[in-house]
Design a protein around this motif. Structure first.
Motif, short mmCIF file in Angstrom:
data_model
loop_
_atom_site.label_atom_id
_atom_site.label_comp_id
_atom_site.label_asym_id
_atom_site.label_seq_id
_atom_site.Cartn_x
_atom_site.Cartn_y
_atom_site.Cartn_z
N ASN A 160 8.59 1.80 9.04
CA ASN A 160 7.42 2.41 8.40
C ASN A 160 6.29 2.56 9.42
O ASN A 160 5.24 1.92 9.32
CB ASN A 160 6.99 1.57 7.20
CG ASN A 160 5.94 2.26 6.37
OD1 ASN A 160 5.40 3.29 6.74
ND2 ASN A 160 5.63 1.68 5.22
N ALA A 161 6.50 3.42 10.39
CA ALA A 161 5.54 3.61 11.48
C ALA A 161 4.14 4.00 11.01
O ALA A 161 3.15 3.50 11.56
CB ALA A 161 6.08 4.61 12.48
N PRO A 162 3.99 4.89 10.01
CA PRO A 162 2.64 5.26 9.58
C PRO A 162 1.81 4.07 9.09
O PRO A 162 0.64 3.92 9.45
CB PRO A 162 2.86 6.28 8.48
CG PRO A 162 4.21 6.86 8.77
CD PRO A 162 5.00 5.71 9.34
N MET A 163 2.41 3.19 8.29
CA MET A 163 1.66 2.05 7.77
C MET A 163 1.40 1.02 8.86
O MET A 163 0.33 0.41 8.90
CB MET A 163 2.42 1.40 6.60
CG MET A 163 1.57 0.50 5.75
SD MET A 163 0.30 1.43 4.86
CE MET A 163 -1.15 0.63 5.47
N ILE A 164 2.34 0.83 9.75
CA ILE A 164 2.14 -0.09 10.87
C ILE A 164 0.98 0.41 11.74
O ILE A 164 0.13 -0.37 12.18
CB ILE A 164 3.44 -0.25 11.69
CG1 ILE A 164 4.49 -0.99 10.84
CG2 ILE A 164 3.18 -0.99 13.00
CD1 ILE A 164 5.89 -0.99 11.43
N ALA A 165 0.92 1.72 11.95
CA ALA A 165 -0.18 2.30 12.75
C ALA A 165 -1.53 2.07 12.07
O ALA A 165 -2.52 1.74 12.75
CB ALA A 165 0.06 3.79 12.96
N ILE A 166 -1.59 2.21 10.76
CA ILE A 166 -2.83 1.97 10.03
C ILE A 166 -3.25 0.51 10.20
O ILE A 166 -4.41 0.21 10.48
CB ILE A 166 -2.69 2.34 8.54
CG1 ILE A 166 -2.61 3.86 8.39
CG2 ILE A 166 -3.85 1.78 7.72
CD1 ILE A 166 -2.20 4.31 7.00
N THR B 261 0.88 -1.16 0.00
CA THR B 261 0.00 0.00 0.00
C THR B 261 0.92 1.21 0.00
O THR B 261 1.86 1.25 0.78
CB THR B 261 -0.90 0.02 1.25
OG1 THR B 261 -1.70 -1.17 1.26
CG2 THR B 261 -1.80 1.24 1.26
N GLY B 262 0.65 2.14 -0.88
CA GLY B 262 1.52 3.31 -0.95
C GLY B 262 0.78 4.56 -1.39
O GLY B 262 -0.24 4.47 -2.08
N VAL B 263 1.31 5.69 -0.98
CA VAL B 263 0.74 6.99 -1.34
C VAL B 263 1.87 7.88 -1.85
O VAL B 263 2.92 7.98 -1.22
CB VAL B 263 0.05 7.65 -0.12
CG1 VAL B 263 -0.50 9.02 -0.47
CG2 VAL B 263 -1.05 6.76 0.43
N ASP B 264 1.65 8.51 -2.98
CA ASP B 264 2.60 9.46 -3.52
C ASP B 264 2.84 10.57 -2.49
O ASP B 264 1.89 11.02 -1.84
CB ASP B 264 2.04 10.05 -4.83
CG ASP B 264 3.03 10.96 -5.52
OD1 ASP B 264 3.18 12.12 -5.05
OD2 ASP B 264 3.62 10.55 -6.53
N LYS B 265 4.08 11.01 -2.36
CA LYS B 265 4.44 12.02 -1.36
C LYS B 265 3.54 13.25 -1.42
O LYS B 265 3.19 13.82 -0.40
CB LYS B 265 5.89 12.47 -1.54
CG LYS B 265 6.91 11.51 -1.01
CD LYS B 265 8.31 12.08 -1.14
CE LYS B 265 9.32 11.11 -0.58
NZ LYS B 265 10.68 11.66 -0.62
N ARG B 266 3.16 13.66 -2.60
CA ARG B 266 2.34 14.87 -2.76
C ARG B 266 0.95 14.73 -2.16
O ARG B 266 0.26 15.71 -1.94
CB ARG B 266 2.23 15.25 -4.23
CG ARG B 266 3.57 15.60 -4.87
CD ARG B 266 3.44 15.68 -6.37
NE ARG B 266 3.13 14.34 -6.87
CZ ARG B 266 2.82 14.08 -8.13
NH1 ARG B 266 2.73 15.05 -9.00
NH2 ARG B 266 2.57 12.84 -8.50
N TYR B 267 0.51 13.49 -1.92
CA TYR B 267 -0.85 13.24 -1.45
C TYR B 267 -0.92 12.70 -0.03
O TYR B 267 -1.99 12.35 0.45
CB TYR B 267 -1.56 12.27 -2.40
CG TYR B 267 -1.74 12.84 -3.78
CD1 TYR B 267 -2.85 13.61 -4.10
CD2 TYR B 267 -0.79 12.63 -4.77
CE1 TYR B 267 -3.02 14.15 -5.37
CE2 TYR B 267 -0.94 13.16 -6.05
CZ TYR B 267 -2.05 13.92 -6.33
OH TYR B 267 -2.22 14.45 -7.58
N ARG B 268 0.21 12.63 0.65
CA ARG B 268 0.22 12.08 2.00
C ARG B 268 -0.50 13.00 2.98
O ARG B 268 -0.65 14.19 2.74
CB ARG B 268 1.66 11.83 2.45
CG ARG B 268 2.26 10.67 1.67
CD ARG B 268 3.62 10.29 2.12
NE ARG B 268 4.11 9.22 1.24
CZ ARG B 268 5.37 8.91 1.09
NH1 ARG B 268 6.30 9.56 1.75
NH2 ARG B 268 5.72 7.94 0.28
N GLY B 269 -0.99 12.41 4.07
CA GLY B 269 -1.68 13.17 5.09
C GLY B 269 -3.17 13.35 4.82
O GLY B 269 -3.84 14.10 5.52
#
Length: 99
Positions: free
Chosen positions: A73-79, A33-41
């Motif tokens: 990859n803390a953000p994805m682990i949190a999700i 699962t990934g998000v382009d940097k410009r669209y994060r948050g």
């Protein structure tokens, strides 16, 4: 299954999540699962991950999904924790910087 978020203003890919069920497995595997940097948050990773989980249940007909992460990859682990994934023992990657 591949879930994709496309920015309709630009036509660019903003996020995606891929999920599959390998032959003979009784579970699905969330490949990435990934998000382009410009669209994060913008919670797009959560959105595509939910779609992937729904696909696993309704199309792949499984009740378990597995995935792996880079431990940094803390953000994805949190999700994934938010969605009920449970951490289990696995492989460790080690790195040494040589100067």
């Amino acid at each position: 299954g591949q879930m994709v978020v496309i920015d309709t203003a630009t036509g660019e890919w903003a996020a995606m999540s891929a999920i599959t069920c390998f032959t003979g497995a009784n579970y699905a595997y969330n490949l990435f699962t990934g998000v382009d940097k410009r669209y994060r948050g913008r919670k797009l990773a959560q959105a595509v991950k939910i779609l992937a989980l729904r696909y696993a249940q309704s199309v792949l007909k499984v009740d378990t999904v597995r995935t792996n992460h880079n431990s940094k990859n803390a953000p994805m682990i949190a999700i994934d924790r938010k969605f009920g994934y449970v951490q289990s023992p696995g492989l460790f990657s080690m790195e040494k910087t040589i100067q």
